[in-house]
Design a protein around this motif. Sequence first.
Motif, mmCIF file in Angstrom:
data_model
loop_
_atom_site.group_PDB
_atom_site.id
_atom_site.type_symbol
_atom_site.label_atom_id
_atom_site.label_comp_id
_atom_site.label_asym_id
_atom_site.label_seq_id
_atom_site.Cartn_x
_atom_site.Cartn_y
_atom_site.Cartn_z
ATOM 1 N N MET A 10 -32.773 47.319 3.636
ATOM 2 C CA MET A 10 -32.764 46.864 2.533
ATOM 3 C C MET A 10 -31.286 46.974 1.679
ATOM 4 O O MET A 10 -31.213 45.914 0.834
ATOM 5 C CB MET A 10 -33.818 47.911 1.618
ATOM 6 N N THR A 11 -30.487 47.718 2.360
ATOM 7 C CA THR A 11 -29.056 47.948 1.474
ATOM 8 C C THR A 11 -28.123 47.043 1.948
ATOM 9 O O THR A 11 -26.969 46.788 1.379
ATOM 10 C CB THR A 11 -28.882 49.399 1.269
ATOM 11 N N ALA A 12 -28.194 46.789 3.443
ATOM 12 C CA ALA A 12 -27.331 46.006 4.003
ATOM 13 C C ALA A 12 -26.834 44.744 3.484
ATOM 14 O O ALA A 12 -27.707 44.100 3.259
ATOM 15 C CB ALA A 12 -27.393 46.151 5.576
ATOM 16 N N GLN A 13 -25.652 44.311 3.480
ATOM 17 C CA GLN A 13 -25.083 43.100 3.175
ATOM 18 C C GLN A 13 -24.686 42.105 4.370
ATOM 19 O O GLN A 13 -24.246 42.825 5.402
ATOM 20 C CB GLN A 13 -24.151 43.119 2.068
ATOM 21 N N TYR A 14 -24.883 41.008 4.358
ATOM 22 C CA TYR A 14 -24.780 40.262 5.644
ATOM 23 C C TYR A 14 -23.778 39.125 5.303
ATOM 24 O O TYR A 14 -23.538 38.600 4.091
ATOM 25 C CB TYR A 14 -26.116 39.601 6.037
ATOM 26 N N CYS A 15 -23.146 38.687 6.337
ATOM 27 C CA CYS A 15 -21.987 37.768 6.183
ATOM 28 C C CYS A 15 -22.525 36.393 5.617
ATOM 29 O O CYS A 15 -22.013 35.830 4.859
ATOM 30 C CB CYS A 15 -21.143 37.578 7.264
ATOM 31 N N PHE A 16 -23.640 36.059 6.182
ATOM 32 C CA PHE A 16 -24.298 34.771 5.815
ATOM 33 C C PHE A 16 -25.958 35.123 5.461
ATOM 34 O O PHE A 16 -26.669 35.189 6.915
ATOM 35 C CB PHE A 16 -24.368 33.898 6.941
ATOM 36 N N PRO A 17 -26.382 35.511 4.485
ATOM 37 C CA PRO A 17 -27.585 35.914 4.288
ATOM 38 C C PRO A 17 -28.697 35.033 4.475
ATOM 39 O O PRO A 17 -29.954 35.474 4.800
ATOM 40 C CB PRO A 17 -27.656 36.464 2.619
ATOM 41 N N ASP A 18 -28.395 33.812 4.595
ATOM 42 C CA ASP A 18 -29.527 32.788 5.088
ATOM 43 C C ASP A 18 -29.717 32.599 6.357
ATOM 44 O O ASP A 18 -30.496 31.864 7.174
ATOM 45 C CB ASP A 18 -29.159 31.418 4.347
ATOM 46 N N ASN A 19 -28.885 33.282 7.141
ATOM 47 C CA ASN A 19 -28.875 32.960 8.820
ATOM 48 C C ASN A 19 -29.409 34.590 9.116
ATOM 49 O O ASN A 19 -28.817 35.619 9.031
ATOM 50 C CB ASN A 19 -27.410 32.807 9.301
ATOM 51 N N ASN A 20 -30.563 34.323 10.212
ATOM 52 C CA ASN A 20 -31.259 35.477 10.796
ATOM 53 C C ASN A 20 -30.151 36.252 11.890
ATOM 54 O O ASN A 20 -30.501 37.406 12.046
ATOM 55 C CB ASN A 20 -32.240 35.171 11.478
ATOM 56 N N ILE A 24 -23.455 41.928 10.073
ATOM 57 C CA ILE A 24 -23.760 42.682 8.847
ATOM 58 C C ILE A 24 -22.145 42.911 8.172
ATOM 59 O O ILE A 24 -21.005 42.895 8.725
ATOM 60 C CB ILE A 24 -23.677 44.192 9.153
ATOM 61 N N LYS A 25 -22.084 42.816 6.921
ATOM 62 C CA LYS A 25 -20.762 42.572 6.174
ATOM 63 C C LYS A 25 -20.002 43.982 5.833
ATOM 64 O O LYS A 25 -20.974 44.780 5.319
ATOM 65 C CB LYS A 25 -20.987 41.619 4.946
ATOM 66 N N GLU A 26 -18.875 44.153 6.005
ATOM 67 C CA GLU A 26 -18.496 45.485 5.330
ATOM 68 C C GLU A 26 -17.250 45.261 4.926
ATOM 69 O O GLU A 26 -16.201 44.511 5.449
ATOM 70 C CB GLU A 26 -18.144 46.297 6.706
ATOM 71 N N VAL A 27 -17.108 45.634 3.639
ATOM 72 C CA VAL A 27 -15.899 45.421 2.855
ATOM 73 C C VAL A 27 -15.403 46.910 2.386
ATOM 74 O O VAL A 27 -16.120 47.482 1.944
ATOM 75 C CB VAL A 27 -16.431 44.610 1.325
ATOM 76 N N ARG A 28 -14.293 46.753 2.847
ATOM 77 C CA ARG A 28 -13.420 48.293 2.745
ATOM 78 C C ARG A 28 -12.668 48.155 1.373
ATOM 79 O O ARG A 28 -11.715 47.452 1.092
ATOM 80 C CB ARG A 28 -12.558 48.423 3.897
ATOM 81 N N THR A 29 -12.989 49.210 0.786
ATOM 82 C CA THR A 29 -12.537 49.497 -0.650
ATOM 83 C C THR A 29 -11.884 50.918 -0.738
ATOM 84 O O THR A 29 -12.010 51.601 0.019
ATOM 85 C CB THR A 29 -13.404 49.202 -2.031
ATOM 86 N N GLY A 30 -11.411 51.386 -2.095
ATOM 87 C CA GLY A 30 -10.709 52.561 -1.993
ATOM 88 C C GLY A 30 -9.636 52.709 -2.212
ATOM 89 O O GLY A 30 -8.675 51.739 -1.722
#
Length: 340
Positions: A10-20, A24-30
């Motif tokens: 439910m919380t994971a972000q995907y590189c291409f949300p329309d593609n099954n 999984i998208k991971e953006v490194r901040t901080g």
Amino acid sequence: MNVTEYQHNMTAQYCFPDNNLSCIKEVRTGTGNIFLFTFLSFISVCTVFLNLLVIISISHFKQLHTPTNLLILSLAVADLLVGLILMPVNIMGLIDTCWYLGNMACAAVLLVNFFSLAASLCSMMLIAVDRYIAINDPLSYSTKITVCKTSIFITFEWSFCLLYAFIFLYFNDDLHPPQNMIRCHGECVMYVKYPWMFVDLIVMFVTPCSIILILYSFIFNVAKQQAVAVRSALNKTSNTQRTKVSISSETKAAKTLGIVVCVYLFCWIPFYLSSLSGESISSMSLVWNVFGWLAYMNSSMNPLIYAIFYPWFRASAKYILTCRTLQSSSSRFTLFVEHV
């Protein structure tokens, strides 16, 4: 599906949300990551800037149009590709794990990666051969090694490196990876089969580095013998003095380029040792990133070595940065006094 997996989905972000099949998208901040990305970006800019200075210097000033400097130019072009393409792409991968540029761009980046790094090492091997001939027979060096011959060897070297990079990536299925090798949509990962890892180690590291080290051992041994012979010579003719000056300058150049080779080995040996590990890429990701960037930084160190040891580079950089190269006669500026 348990509660933890449900919350992750439910919380994971995907590189291409329309593609099954999206990764999984991971953006490194901080603060720490921002500092790291800023530092690596600074390294990339410095690599491009310094190698451009070398390229412009040797290309513009006619006094620098020598066989040895052509080989240094070839090395600088290979290092420029690292700073201009490979470093920014790797910084993008550290910031955002998704690859948005498609399979064609991914294959092109991998090809440039192998091609530029192979060209860098081959250039240093040709430099070692050039210095060996210059030290071993300084009086006939100018007739044996010419700008035309060196240009042909550089063309052959770059053609070989491009062919090697293509063959290596083709047989590793990196140019057109099969479906069973693609974990998810939105990744650009290089897969190296273990047998080919040893092939690359032998062809593009052990063999050329061994040739370079053997040649430089001969270079310094011959230079030492010639220096002793010149000092003990009783006949102080002009030819002897000219030979002494030639040997001295060639030995200094050999020492400088020997430092370039030592720095190269220092930067690349950790990477190749880590690549021989049987562990997976995921468990080695931190080590691969650290050693990979250490290897890339070799492209930044080469022009710094020139700046420290080569007066002509400091002089040409001064002319370029002060825009004096815009003068019509700037290509004929004297950067150093030639011994006659």
